[in-house]
Motif scaffolding. Sequence first.
Motif, PDB file in Angstrom:
ATOM      1  N   PHE A  18       0.849  -1.198   0.000  1.00 16.22           N
ATOM      2  CA  PHE A  18       0.000   0.000   0.000  1.00 16.22           C
ATOM      3  C   PHE A  18       0.884   1.247   0.000  1.00 16.22           C
ATOM      4  O   PHE A  18       0.633   2.204  -0.749  1.00 16.22           O
ATOM      5  CB  PHE A  18      -0.927  -0.020   1.214  1.00 16.22           C
ATOM      6  CG  PHE A  18      -2.079   0.967   1.145  1.00 16.22           C
ATOM      7  CD1 PHE A  18      -2.183   1.898   0.125  1.00 16.22           C
ATOM      8  CD2 PHE A  18      -3.075   0.953   2.112  1.00 16.22           C
ATOM      9  CE1 PHE A  18      -3.247   2.792   0.059  1.00 16.22           C
ATOM     10  CE2 PHE A  18      -4.142   1.846   2.061  1.00 16.22           C
ATOM     11  CZ  PHE A  18      -4.218   2.771   1.037  1.00 16.22           C
ATOM     12  N   ALA A  19       1.919   1.234   0.825  1.00 15.18           N
ATOM     13  CA  ALA A  19       2.824   2.386   0.873  1.00 15.18           C
ATOM     14  C   ALA A  19       3.531   2.572  -0.467  1.00 15.18           C
ATOM     15  O   ALA A  19       3.663   3.700  -0.970  1.00 15.18           O
ATOM     16  CB  ALA A  19       3.839   2.217   2.001  1.00 15.18           C
ATOM     17  N   TRP A  20       3.984   1.473  -1.061  1.00 15.25           N
ATOM     18  CA  TRP A  20       4.628   1.570  -2.372  1.00 15.25           C
ATOM     19  C   TRP A  20       3.650   2.123  -3.417  1.00 15.25           C
ATOM     20  O   TRP A  20       4.018   2.969  -4.230  1.00 15.25           O
ATOM     21  CB  TRP A  20       5.106   0.187  -2.827  1.00 15.25           C
ATOM     22  CG  TRP A  20       6.341  -0.314  -2.138  1.00 15.25           C
ATOM     23  CD1 TRP A  20       7.002   0.245  -1.082  1.00 15.25           C
ATOM     24  CD2 TRP A  20       7.056  -1.518  -2.459  1.00 15.25           C
ATOM     25  NE1 TRP A  20       8.086  -0.529  -0.721  1.00 15.25           N
ATOM     26  CE2 TRP A  20       8.143  -1.616  -1.550  1.00 15.25           C
ATOM     27  CE3 TRP A  20       6.879  -2.523  -3.406  1.00 15.25           C
ATOM     28  CZ2 TRP A  20       9.041  -2.685  -1.592  1.00 15.25           C
ATOM     29  CZ3 TRP A  20       7.775  -3.580  -3.441  1.00 15.25           C
ATOM     30  CH2 TRP A  20       8.847  -3.652  -2.548  1.00 15.25           C
ATOM     31  N   ARG A  21       2.429   1.635  -3.395  1.00 19.85           N
ATOM     32  CA  ARG A  21       1.439   2.082  -4.383  1.00 19.85           C
ATOM     33  C   ARG A  21       1.124   3.562  -4.210  1.00 19.85           C
ATOM     34  O   ARG A  21       1.015   4.302  -5.198  1.00 19.85           O
ATOM     35  CB  ARG A  21       0.156   1.251  -4.242  1.00 19.85           C
ATOM     36  CG  ARG A  21      -0.982   1.705  -5.165  1.00 19.85           C
ATOM     37  CD  ARG A  21      -0.625   1.458  -6.627  1.00 19.85           C
ATOM     38  NE  ARG A  21      -1.712   1.886  -7.501  1.00 19.85           N
ATOM     39  CZ  ARG A  21      -1.686   2.983  -8.249  1.00 19.85           C
ATOM     40  NH1 ARG A  21      -0.614   3.758  -8.252  1.00 19.85           N
ATOM     41  NH2 ARG A  21      -2.710   3.293  -9.037  1.00 19.85           N
ATOM     42  N   ALA A  22       0.950   4.005  -2.970  1.00 16.71           N
ATOM     43  CA  ALA A  22       0.660   5.413  -2.731  1.00 16.71           C
ATOM     44  C   ALA A  22       1.828   6.284  -3.178  1.00 16.71           C
ATOM     45  O   ALA A  22       1.631   7.343  -3.788  1.00 16.71           O
ATOM     46  CB  ALA A  22       0.360   5.642  -1.253  1.00 16.71           C
ATOM     47  N   ALA A  23       3.051   5.850  -2.888  1.00 15.05           N
ATOM     48  CA  ALA A  23       4.231   6.616  -3.302  1.00 15.05           C
ATOM     49  C   ALA A  23       4.336   6.669  -4.823  1.00 15.05           C
ATOM     50  O   ALA A  23       4.638   7.720  -5.412  1.00 15.05           O
ATOM     51  CB  ALA A  23       5.484   5.997  -2.697  1.00 15.05           C
ATOM     52  N   ASP A  24       4.084   5.544  -5.474  1.00 18.24           N
ATOM     53  CA  ASP A  24       4.134   5.487  -6.937  1.00 18.24           C
ATOM     54  C   ASP A  24       3.080   6.406  -7.546  1.00 18.24           C
ATOM     55  O   ASP A  24       3.333   7.102  -8.532  1.00 18.24           O
ATOM     56  CB  ASP A  24       3.906   4.042  -7.382  1.00 18.24           C
ATOM     57  CG  ASP A  24       3.921   3.894  -8.902  1.00 18.24           C
ATOM     58  OD1 ASP A  24       4.981   4.119  -9.509  1.00 18.24           O
ATOM     59  OD2 ASP A  24       2.862   3.539  -9.478  1.00 18.24           O
ATOM     60  N   TYR A  25       1.885   6.419  -6.949  1.00 12.52           N
ATOM     61  CA  TYR A  25       0.822   7.308  -7.438  1.00 12.52           C
ATOM     62  C   TYR A  25       1.259   8.769  -7.329  1.00 12.52           C
ATOM     63  O   TYR A  25       1.063   9.563  -8.256  1.00 12.52           O
ATOM     64  CB  TYR A  25      -0.455   7.078  -6.643  1.00 12.52           C
ATOM     65  CG  TYR A  25      -1.613   7.919  -7.106  1.00 12.52           C
ATOM     66  CD1 TYR A  25      -2.494   7.456  -8.082  1.00 12.52           C
ATOM     67  CD2 TYR A  25      -1.818   9.195  -6.590  1.00 12.52           C
ATOM     68  CE1 TYR A  25      -3.551   8.242  -8.519  1.00 12.52           C
ATOM     69  CE2 TYR A  25      -2.865   9.987  -7.020  1.00 12.52           C
ATOM     70  CZ  TYR A  25      -3.723   9.509  -7.986  1.00 12.52           C
ATOM     71  OH  TYR A  25      -4.752  10.302  -8.430  1.00 12.52           O
ATOM     72  N   LEU A  26       1.868   9.137  -6.203  1.00 16.34           N
ATOM     73  CA  LEU A  26       2.339  10.512  -6.018  1.00 16.34           C
ATOM     74  C   LEU A  26       3.386  10.882  -7.057  1.00 16.34           C
ATOM     75  O   LEU A  26       3.373  11.981  -7.616  1.00 16.34           O
ATOM     76  CB  LEU A  26       2.896  10.683  -4.608  1.00 16.34           C
ATOM     77  CG  LEU A  26       1.864  10.722  -3.482  1.00 16.34           C
ATOM     78  CD1 LEU A  26       2.535  10.511  -2.131  1.00 16.34           C
ATOM     79  CD2 LEU A  26       1.101  12.042  -3.481  1.00 16.34           C
ATOM     80  N   ASP A  27       4.302   9.959  -7.335  1.00 14.26           N
ATOM     81  CA  ASP A  27       5.332  10.225  -8.337  1.00 14.26           C
ATOM     82  C   ASP A  27       4.728  10.466  -9.715  1.00 14.26           C
ATOM     83  O   ASP A  27       5.216  11.286 -10.484  1.00 14.26           O
ATOM     84  CB  ASP A  27       6.316   9.044  -8.412  1.00 14.26           C
ATOM     85  CG  ASP A  27       7.281   9.004  -7.235  1.00 14.26           C
ATOM     86  OD1 ASP A  27       7.603  10.074  -6.691  1.00 14.26           O
ATOM     87  OD2 ASP A  27       7.696   7.892  -6.858  1.00 14.26           O
ATOM     88  N   LYS A  28       3.666   9.746 -10.020  1.00 11.05           N
ATOM     89  CA  LYS A  28       3.049   9.858 -11.346  1.00 11.05           C
ATOM     90  C   LYS A  28       2.155  11.088 -11.481  1.00 11.05           C
ATOM     91  O   LYS A  28       1.762  11.446 -12.597  1.00 11.05           O
ATOM     92  CB  LYS A  28       2.235   8.600 -11.647  1.00 11.05           C
ATOM     93  CG  LYS A  28       3.098   7.364 -11.863  1.00 11.05           C
ATOM     94  CD  LYS A  28       2.234   6.126 -12.054  1.00 11.05           C
ATOM     95  CE  LYS A  28       3.089   4.892 -12.316  1.00 11.05           C
ATOM     96  NZ  LYS A  28       2.264   3.655 -12.402  1.00 11.05           N
ATOM     97  N   HIS A  29       1.809  11.706 -10.359  1.00 11.28           N
ATOM     98  CA  HIS A  29       0.855  12.819 -10.398  1.00 11.28           C
ATOM     99  C   HIS A  29       1.406  14.057  -9.683  1.00 11.28           C
ATOM    100  O   HIS A  29       0.690  14.731  -8.940  1.00 11.28           O
ATOM    101  CB  HIS A  29      -0.491  12.377  -9.812  1.00 11.28           C
ATOM    102  CG  HIS A  29      -1.131  11.273 -10.591  1.00 11.28           C
ATOM    103  ND1 HIS A  29      -1.742  11.473 -11.807  1.00 11.28           N
ATOM    104  CD2 HIS A  29      -1.222   9.932 -10.344  1.00 11.28           C
ATOM    105  CE1 HIS A  29      -2.194  10.310 -12.272  1.00 11.28           C
ATOM    106  NE2 HIS A  29      -1.891   9.364 -11.405  1.00 11.28           N
ATOM    107  N   ASP A  30       2.697  14.327  -9.926  1.00 12.22           N
ATOM    108  CA  ASP A  30       3.317  15.568  -9.480  1.00 12.22           C
ATOM    109  C   ASP A  30       3.192  15.777  -7.973  1.00 12.22           C
ATOM    110  O   ASP A  30       2.975  16.889  -7.498  1.00 12.22           O
ATOM    111  CB  ASP A  30       2.712  16.760 -10.239  1.00 12.22           C
ATOM    112  CG  ASP A  30       3.552  18.022 -10.097  1.00 12.22           C
ATOM    113  OD1 ASP A  30       4.777  17.913  -9.897  1.00 12.22           O
ATOM    114  OD2 ASP A  30       2.966  19.123 -10.177  1.00 12.22           O
TER     115      ASP A  30
END
Length: 431
Positions: free
Chosen positions: A324-336
Amino acid sequence: MAIDFTMSSAQKAVQLRARAFAEDVLAPLLYQAEHESDLTTAFVKKKPAYIEAYRQGIATAMLPAAYGGGGYSCLDFTIATEEIAAIDPGFACTVLCNGLGLMPVIWYGTEDQKQRFVSAATSDPSEQYLGAWTAAEPHQSTHAVNDIDDPRSLSDITLTATRRGDHYVLNGSKKWSSAAGWDGLGANTQTVIVRTDGQTVGPRGLSAIVVERGTSGIACHAAPRDEYRMGTSATIEFHDAEVAADNLLPGSQSNGDRVIDRNFAWFGPMAAIAAAGVARAAYEVSLRFSKRHAGSSLAPLSRFENVGNVLGEVAARIESARYFAWRAADYLDKHDQHGEIFGAMCKINVTEMMFDCVFRCMQLVGARTGDDEFSFSRHLHDAALLPIYDSGNMAAQRRRVRGIMAHERFNPRAALDDQAVYSPSLAEGVG
Protein backbone atom coordinates in the motif's frame (compact mmCIF):
# COMPACT_ATOMS: atom_id res chain seq x y z
CA MET A 1 0.99 -9.22 -18.52
CA ALA A 2 1.76 -9.35 -14.82
CA ILE A 3 2.05 -6.28 -12.59
CA ASP A 4 5.68 -6.28 -11.50
CA PHE A 5 6.43 -5.68 -7.81
CA THR A 6 10.13 -6.43 -8.27
CA MET A 7 12.55 -3.67 -7.36
CA SER A 8 14.83 -2.42 -10.09
CA SER A 9 18.55 -2.92 -9.57
CA ALA A 10 18.81 0.77 -8.61
CA GLN A 11 16.01 0.46 -6.05
CA LYS A 12 17.59 -2.67 -4.59
CA ALA A 13 20.82 -0.71 -4.18
CA VAL A 14 18.87 2.04 -2.39
CA GLN A 15 17.38 -0.54 -0.03
CA LEU A 16 20.68 -2.27 0.73
CA ARG A 17 22.53 0.99 1.31
CA ALA A 18 19.84 2.22 3.72
CA ARG A 19 19.82 -1.14 5.51
CA ALA A 20 23.61 -1.16 5.90
CA PHE A 21 23.54 2.37 7.28
CA ALA A 22 20.71 1.61 9.70
CA GLU A 23 22.22 -1.62 11.04
CA ASP A 24 25.91 -0.67 11.05
CA VAL A 25 25.86 3.06 11.86
CA LEU A 26 22.55 3.94 13.53
CA ALA A 27 21.78 0.85 15.62
CA PRO A 28 24.98 1.00 17.75
CA LEU A 29 24.07 4.53 18.91
CA LEU A 30 20.47 3.76 19.73
CA TYR A 31 20.76 2.08 23.13
CA GLN A 32 22.46 5.00 24.88
CA ALA A 33 20.26 7.59 23.21
CA GLU A 34 16.95 6.00 24.13
CA HIS A 35 17.91 5.74 27.81
CA GLU A 36 18.58 9.49 28.11
CA SER A 37 15.98 11.33 30.17
CA ASP A 38 16.58 14.62 28.35
CA LEU A 39 15.18 14.67 24.81
CA THR A 40 17.74 17.09 23.37
CA THR A 41 20.64 15.08 24.82
CA ALA A 42 19.18 11.88 23.40
CA PHE A 43 18.80 13.54 20.01
CA VAL A 44 22.38 14.80 20.00
CA LYS A 45 23.73 11.34 20.80
CA LYS A 46 22.56 10.26 17.35
CA LYS A 47 24.29 13.18 15.65
CA PRO A 48 27.26 11.07 14.43
CA ALA A 49 24.78 8.85 12.58
CA TYR A 50 23.15 11.91 11.02
CA ILE A 51 26.51 13.25 9.83
CA GLU A 52 27.22 9.89 8.20
CA ALA A 53 23.73 9.90 6.66
CA TYR A 54 24.50 13.35 5.25
CA ARG A 55 27.85 12.16 3.86
CA GLN A 56 26.17 9.19 2.19
CA GLY A 57 23.48 11.45 0.72
CA ILE A 58 20.68 9.78 2.68
CA ALA A 59 19.73 12.94 4.60
CA THR A 60 19.09 14.85 1.38
CA ALA A 61 18.13 11.95 -0.88
CA MET A 62 14.58 13.23 -1.45
CA LEU A 63 15.81 16.55 -2.93
CA PRO A 64 16.29 17.01 -6.70
CA ALA A 65 19.70 16.15 -8.14
CA ALA A 66 19.72 19.53 -9.90
CA TYR A 67 20.20 21.17 -6.49
CA GLY A 68 22.65 18.64 -5.10
CA GLY A 69 20.17 16.13 -3.68
CA GLY A 70 19.89 12.43 -4.31
CA GLY A 71 17.04 12.78 -6.80
CA TYR A 72 15.08 9.92 -5.20
CA SER A 73 11.49 9.47 -6.24
CA CYS A 74 8.87 9.21 -3.53
CA LEU A 75 8.86 5.44 -4.08
CA ASP A 76 12.67 5.20 -3.83
CA PHE A 77 12.65 7.16 -0.60
CA THR A 78 9.82 5.04 0.79
CA ILE A 79 11.95 1.94 0.23
CA ALA A 80 14.89 3.54 2.08
CA THR A 81 12.69 4.81 4.90
CA GLU A 82 11.47 1.32 5.84
CA GLU A 83 15.03 0.16 6.49
CA ILE A 84 15.85 3.12 8.73
CA ALA A 85 12.49 3.06 10.54
CA ALA A 86 12.92 -0.64 11.34
CA ILE A 87 15.87 0.46 13.51
CA ASP A 88 14.67 3.90 14.66
CA PRO A 89 11.61 5.72 13.23
CA GLY A 90 12.58 8.84 15.19
CA PHE A 91 15.82 9.10 13.24
CA ALA A 92 13.93 8.41 10.01
CA CYS A 93 11.66 11.33 10.88
CA THR A 94 14.66 13.61 11.41
CA VAL A 95 15.77 12.82 7.86
CA LEU A 96 12.25 13.09 6.46
CA CYS A 97 11.81 16.54 7.98
CA ASN A 98 14.39 17.84 5.52
CA GLY A 99 11.83 16.92 2.90
CA LEU A 100 8.90 18.42 4.80
CA GLY A 101 10.83 21.66 5.18
CA LEU A 102 12.20 21.88 1.65
CA MET A 103 9.69 20.19 -0.68
CA PRO A 104 7.41 23.28 -0.44
CA VAL A 105 10.36 25.37 -1.71
CA ILE A 106 10.70 23.00 -4.68
CA TRP A 107 6.96 23.07 -5.40
CA TYR A 108 6.14 26.72 -4.76
CA GLY A 109 9.45 28.62 -4.75
CA THR A 110 11.28 30.59 -7.42
CA GLU A 111 14.46 29.36 -9.05
CA ASP A 112 16.42 31.80 -6.90
CA GLN A 113 14.81 30.41 -3.74
CA LYS A 114 15.62 26.84 -4.78
CA GLN A 115 19.23 27.81 -5.34
CA ARG A 116 19.41 29.68 -2.03
CA PHE A 117 17.70 27.20 0.26
CA VAL A 118 17.82 23.75 -1.36
CA SER A 119 21.38 24.01 -2.66
CA ALA A 120 22.49 25.29 0.76
CA ALA A 121 20.89 22.25 2.37
CA THR A 122 22.85 19.85 0.18
CA SER A 123 26.21 21.62 0.47
CA ASP A 124 26.52 22.29 4.21
CA PRO A 125 30.27 22.12 5.05
CA SER A 126 29.46 21.04 8.61
CA GLU A 127 27.33 18.15 7.28
CA GLN A 128 24.71 18.88 9.95
CA TYR A 129 21.99 20.71 8.04
CA LEU A 130 18.44 20.29 9.36
CA GLY A 131 15.26 21.53 7.75
CA ALA A 132 11.95 21.91 9.56
CA TRP A 133 8.22 22.14 8.86
CA THR A 134 6.35 24.57 11.09
CA ALA A 135 2.58 24.62 10.71
CA ALA A 136 0.69 23.69 13.91
CA GLU A 137 0.00 26.15 16.71
CA PRO A 138 -0.65 25.96 20.47
CA HIS A 139 -4.25 25.56 21.59
CA GLN A 140 -5.11 29.24 21.79
CA SER A 141 -8.78 28.67 21.09
CA THR A 142 -11.34 25.91 21.23
CA HIS A 143 -10.69 25.20 17.54
CA ALA A 144 -6.98 24.38 17.59
CA VAL A 145 -5.10 23.30 14.50
CA ASN A 146 -5.73 19.59 13.82
CA ASP A 147 -8.54 19.53 16.38
CA ILE A 148 -10.64 16.40 16.00
CA ASP A 149 -13.41 16.72 13.41
CA ASP A 150 -13.20 20.52 13.25
CA PRO A 151 -13.01 22.00 9.74
CA ARG A 152 -12.29 25.44 11.22
CA SER A 153 -8.87 24.43 12.52
CA LEU A 154 -6.89 26.02 9.66
CA SER A 155 -8.92 29.20 10.08
CA ASP A 156 -7.46 29.59 13.55
CA ILE A 157 -3.81 29.86 12.47
CA THR A 158 -2.90 33.16 14.07
CA LEU A 159 0.81 33.62 13.34
CA THR A 160 0.72 36.81 11.30
CA ALA A 161 3.15 38.01 8.66
CA THR A 162 2.66 41.72 8.00
CA ARG A 163 4.40 43.30 5.00
CA ARG A 164 6.60 46.27 5.85
CA GLY A 165 8.72 47.40 2.95
CA ASP A 166 11.07 44.60 1.92
CA HIS A 167 10.32 42.48 5.01
CA TYR A 168 7.51 40.56 6.64
CA VAL A 169 7.13 41.01 10.39
CA LEU A 170 6.04 37.80 12.12
CA ASN A 171 4.17 37.67 15.41
CA GLY A 172 2.67 34.65 17.14
CA SER A 173 3.73 31.16 18.09
CA LYS A 174 3.98 27.66 16.68
CA LYS A 175 4.08 24.24 18.31
CA TRP A 176 5.62 20.95 17.18
CA SER A 177 7.98 22.47 14.67
CA SER A 178 9.55 19.34 13.24
CA ALA A 179 13.15 20.05 14.28
CA ALA A 180 14.59 21.98 17.21
CA GLY A 181 18.12 21.72 15.87
CA TRP A 182 21.13 20.08 17.46
CA ASP A 183 21.30 22.67 20.23
CA GLY A 184 17.57 23.13 20.74
CA LEU A 185 17.73 26.59 19.15
CA GLY A 186 16.13 25.80 15.84
CA ALA A 187 16.77 24.20 12.47
CA ASN A 188 18.87 25.79 9.73
CA THR A 189 15.69 26.76 7.90
CA GLN A 190 12.03 26.18 8.59
CA THR A 191 9.09 26.56 6.24
CA VAL A 192 6.45 28.33 8.30
CA ILE A 193 2.72 28.62 7.57
CA VAL A 194 1.70 32.22 8.29
CA ARG A 195 -1.35 34.41 7.88
CA THR A 196 -0.43 37.03 5.28
CA ASP A 197 -3.97 38.24 4.66
CA GLY A 198 -5.75 39.15 7.87
CA GLN A 199 -8.79 40.35 5.92
CA THR A 200 -9.52 36.94 4.41
CA VAL A 201 -11.53 34.67 6.66
CA GLY A 202 -10.55 31.01 6.70
CA PRO A 203 -7.59 29.10 5.33
CA ARG A 204 -7.26 31.08 2.10
CA GLY A 205 -5.36 33.86 3.87
CA LEU A 206 -2.42 31.56 4.59
CA SER A 207 1.00 31.46 2.94
CA ALA A 208 4.39 29.78 3.45
CA ILE A 209 7.63 31.60 4.22
CA VAL A 210 11.15 30.30 4.83
CA VAL A 211 12.65 31.46 8.13
CA GLU A 212 16.39 31.11 8.59
CA ARG A 213 18.21 30.21 11.79
CA GLY A 214 19.48 33.24 13.66
CA THR A 215 16.61 35.53 12.66
CA SER A 216 16.15 38.06 15.46
CA GLY A 217 12.90 38.03 17.39
CA ILE A 218 12.57 34.23 17.40
CA ALA A 219 12.76 32.02 20.50
CA CYS A 220 12.93 28.24 20.13
CA HIS A 221 12.08 25.90 23.00
CA ALA A 222 12.81 22.20 22.53
CA ALA A 223 9.94 19.95 23.56
CA PRO A 224 10.27 18.29 26.99
CA ARG A 225 10.29 14.52 27.32
CA ASP A 226 6.57 14.34 28.06
CA GLU A 227 5.80 15.88 24.67
CA TYR A 228 8.11 13.59 22.73
CA ARG A 229 6.74 12.62 19.35
CA MET A 230 9.34 11.71 16.73
CA GLY A 231 12.86 13.10 16.45
CA THR A 232 12.93 16.36 18.37
CA SER A 233 10.23 19.01 18.06
CA ALA A 234 9.99 22.56 19.33
CA THR A 235 7.74 25.44 20.24
CA ILE A 236 8.68 28.61 18.33
CA GLU A 237 7.77 32.13 19.45
CA PHE A 238 7.90 35.06 17.02
CA HIS A 239 8.13 38.59 18.43
CA ASP A 240 8.41 41.20 15.65
CA ALA A 241 10.68 38.82 13.76
CA GLU A 242 11.74 40.38 10.46
CA VAL A 243 12.00 37.98 7.53
CA ALA A 244 12.94 39.12 4.03
CA ALA A 245 9.97 39.38 1.68
CA ASP A 246 12.02 37.37 -0.81
CA ASN A 247 11.64 34.38 1.52
CA LEU A 248 7.89 34.13 0.92
CA LEU A 249 7.20 31.28 -1.50
CA PRO A 250 5.20 33.04 -4.25
CA GLY A 251 3.27 29.94 -5.31
CA SER A 252 2.02 29.58 -1.75
CA GLN A 253 0.61 33.08 -1.30
CA SER A 254 -3.00 32.79 -0.11
CA ASN A 255 -2.54 29.12 -0.89
CA GLY A 256 -1.07 27.90 2.39
CA ASP A 257 -3.81 25.36 3.00
CA ARG A 258 -2.86 23.60 -0.23
CA VAL A 259 0.80 23.60 0.83
CA ILE A 260 -0.21 21.80 4.02
CA ASP A 261 -2.32 19.24 2.15
CA ARG A 262 0.36 18.53 -0.44
CA ASN A 263 3.10 18.22 2.15
CA PHE A 264 1.11 15.76 4.23
CA ALA A 265 0.19 13.81 1.07
CA TRP A 266 3.92 13.46 0.28
CA PHE A 267 4.59 12.35 3.86
CA GLY A 268 1.71 9.85 4.00
CA PRO A 269 3.51 6.86 2.45
CA MET A 270 6.60 7.70 4.54
CA ALA A 271 4.65 7.59 7.80
CA ALA A 272 2.97 4.39 6.64
CA ILE A 273 6.21 2.64 5.73
CA ALA A 274 7.75 3.81 9.02
CA ALA A 275 4.92 2.00 10.81
CA ALA A 276 5.56 -1.08 8.68
CA GLY A 277 9.23 -0.88 9.68
CA VAL A 278 8.34 -0.74 13.36
CA ALA A 279 5.98 -3.70 13.00
CA ARG A 280 8.64 -5.58 11.03
CA ALA A 281 11.11 -5.12 13.87
CA ALA A 282 8.57 -6.36 16.44
CA TYR A 283 7.59 -9.30 14.23
CA GLU A 284 11.20 -10.42 13.75
CA VAL A 285 11.83 -10.25 17.51
CA SER A 286 8.72 -12.29 18.33
CA LEU A 287 9.49 -14.82 15.57
CA ARG A 288 13.00 -15.43 16.93
CA PHE A 289 11.63 -15.64 20.46
CA SER A 290 8.99 -18.19 19.49
CA LYS A 291 11.62 -20.42 17.88
CA ARG A 292 14.02 -20.28 20.83
CA HIS A 293 11.68 -20.45 23.83
CA ALA A 294 9.43 -23.27 24.91
CA GLY A 295 7.60 -21.75 27.85
CA SER A 296 6.14 -24.53 30.00
CA SER A 297 6.22 -27.08 27.15
CA LEU A 298 8.99 -29.10 25.52
CA ALA A 299 8.32 -27.79 22.01
CA PRO A 300 9.22 -24.26 20.88
CA LEU A 301 6.33 -21.80 20.97
CA SER A 302 6.40 -21.48 17.19
CA ARG A 303 5.08 -25.05 16.89
CA PHE A 304 1.80 -24.15 18.58
CA GLU A 305 -1.15 -23.44 16.33
CA ASN A 306 -2.20 -20.12 17.84
CA VAL A 307 1.34 -18.73 17.90
CA GLY A 308 1.86 -19.73 14.28
CA ASN A 309 -1.48 -18.24 13.27
CA VAL A 310 -0.68 -14.90 14.91
CA LEU A 311 2.76 -14.72 13.32
CA GLY A 312 1.36 -15.61 9.92
CA GLU A 313 -1.34 -12.95 10.18
CA VAL A 314 1.14 -10.30 11.30
CA ALA A 315 3.51 -11.16 8.45
CA ALA A 316 0.66 -10.89 5.92
CA ARG A 317 -0.40 -7.51 7.28
CA ILE A 318 3.15 -6.18 7.04
CA GLU A 319 3.33 -7.32 3.42
CA SER A 320 0.03 -5.63 2.57
CA ALA A 321 1.12 -2.46 4.38
CA ARG A 322 4.35 -2.34 2.41
CA TYR A 323 2.57 -2.64 -0.93
CA PHE A 324 0.00 0.00 0.00
CA ALA A 325 2.82 2.39 0.87
CA TRP A 326 4.63 1.57 -2.37
CA ARG A 327 1.44 2.08 -4.38
CA ALA A 328 0.66 5.41 -2.73
CA ALA A 329 4.23 6.62 -3.30
CA ASP A 330 4.13 5.49 -6.94
CA TYR A 331 0.82 7.31 -7.44
CA LEU A 332 2.34 10.51 -6.02
CA ASP A 333 5.33 10.22 -8.34
CA LYS A 334 3.05 9.86 -11.35
CA HIS A 335 0.85 12.82 -10.40
CA ASP A 336 3.32 15.57 -9.48
CA GLN A 337 3.23 14.73 -5.75
CA HIS A 338 -0.51 15.40 -5.71
CA GLY A 339 -2.55 12.59 -4.21
CA GLU A 340 -3.92 14.07 -1.03
CA ILE A 341 -6.62 11.48 -0.51
CA PHE A 342 -4.36 8.48 -1.17
CA GLY A 343 -1.53 9.74 1.00
CA ALA A 344 -4.02 10.19 3.83
CA MET A 345 -5.77 6.84 3.28
CA CYS A 346 -2.43 5.03 3.24
CA LYS A 347 -1.26 6.70 6.43
CA ILE A 348 -4.51 6.00 8.29
CA ASN A 349 -4.84 2.37 7.25
CA VAL A 350 -1.24 1.29 7.72
CA THR A 351 -0.36 3.07 10.96
CA GLU A 352 -3.47 1.76 12.73
CA MET A 353 -3.01 -1.76 11.41
CA MET A 354 0.67 -1.81 12.42
CA PHE A 355 -0.11 -0.79 15.99
CA ASP A 356 -2.25 -3.90 16.33
CA CYS A 357 0.58 -5.99 14.86
CA VAL A 358 3.08 -4.73 17.43
CA PHE A 359 0.66 -5.40 20.27
CA ARG A 360 -0.01 -8.94 19.07
CA CYS A 361 3.72 -9.62 18.85
CA MET A 362 4.06 -8.44 22.43
CA GLN A 363 1.41 -10.92 23.52
CA LEU A 364 3.47 -13.78 22.09
CA VAL A 365 6.57 -12.78 24.06
CA GLY A 366 4.46 -12.22 27.16
CA ALA A 367 5.86 -10.95 30.44
CA ARG A 368 9.35 -10.59 29.01
CA THR A 369 8.32 -7.79 26.64
CA GLY A 370 9.63 -5.37 29.26
CA ASP A 371 13.17 -6.74 28.98
CA ASP A 372 15.63 -4.41 27.26
CA GLU A 373 16.82 -7.14 24.91
CA PHE A 374 13.48 -7.16 23.08
CA SER A 375 12.92 -3.36 22.79
CA PHE A 376 9.14 -3.75 22.87
CA SER A 377 8.65 -0.67 25.05
CA ARG A 378 10.18 1.39 22.23
CA HIS A 379 8.29 -0.42 19.49
CA LEU A 380 4.94 0.04 21.24
CA HIS A 381 5.72 3.69 21.97
CA ASP A 382 6.56 4.37 18.32
CA ALA A 383 3.59 2.39 17.01
CA ALA A 384 1.21 4.30 19.28
CA LEU A 385 2.56 7.68 18.17
CA LEU A 386 2.40 7.16 14.43
CA PRO A 387 -1.43 7.28 14.16
CA ILE A 388 -1.54 10.64 15.98
CA TYR A 389 1.64 12.01 14.40
CA ASP A 390 1.71 13.78 11.03
CA SER A 391 -1.62 15.59 11.04
CA GLY A 392 -3.44 13.01 13.16
CA ASN A 393 -5.55 10.13 11.83
CA MET A 394 -8.59 11.20 13.85
CA ALA A 395 -8.16 14.85 12.85
CA ALA A 396 -6.96 16.31 9.56
CA GLN A 397 -6.20 13.00 7.84
CA ARG A 398 -9.73 11.61 7.99
CA ARG A 399 -11.16 15.06 7.33
CA ARG A 400 -9.03 15.22 4.19
CA VAL A 401 -10.34 11.87 2.94
CA ARG A 402 -14.02 12.46 3.52
CA GLY A 403 -13.86 16.06 2.27
CA ILE A 404 -12.51 15.00 -1.13
CA MET A 405 -14.79 11.96 -1.38
CA ALA A 406 -17.85 14.10 -0.72
CA HIS A 407 -17.16 16.36 -3.71
CA GLU A 408 -19.46 15.71 -6.66
CA ARG A 409 -16.48 15.50 -9.05
CA PHE A 410 -14.60 12.86 -7.03
CA ASN A 411 -13.75 9.81 -9.14
CA PRO A 412 -13.86 6.64 -6.99
CA ARG A 413 -11.92 4.73 -9.66
CA ALA A 414 -9.07 7.23 -9.94
CA ALA A 415 -6.53 4.97 -8.24
CA LEU A 416 -7.72 1.87 -10.10
CA ASP A 417 -7.43 3.65 -13.46
CA ASP A 418 -4.26 5.54 -12.41
CA GLN A 419 -5.90 8.89 -13.06
CA ALA A 420 -5.30 12.13 -11.22
CA VAL A 421 -7.79 12.71 -8.42
CA TYR A 422 -6.48 16.11 -7.41
CA SER A 423 -7.93 19.39 -8.62
CA PRO A 424 -8.23 22.75 -6.89
CA SER A 425 -12.01 22.38 -6.74
CA LEU A 426 -11.78 19.00 -5.01
CA ALA A 427 -9.16 20.35 -2.61
CA GLU A 428 -11.69 22.93 -1.43
CA GLY A 429 -13.59 20.04 0.15
CA VAL A 430 -10.74 19.25 2.53
CA GLY A 431 -11.97 21.91 4.90
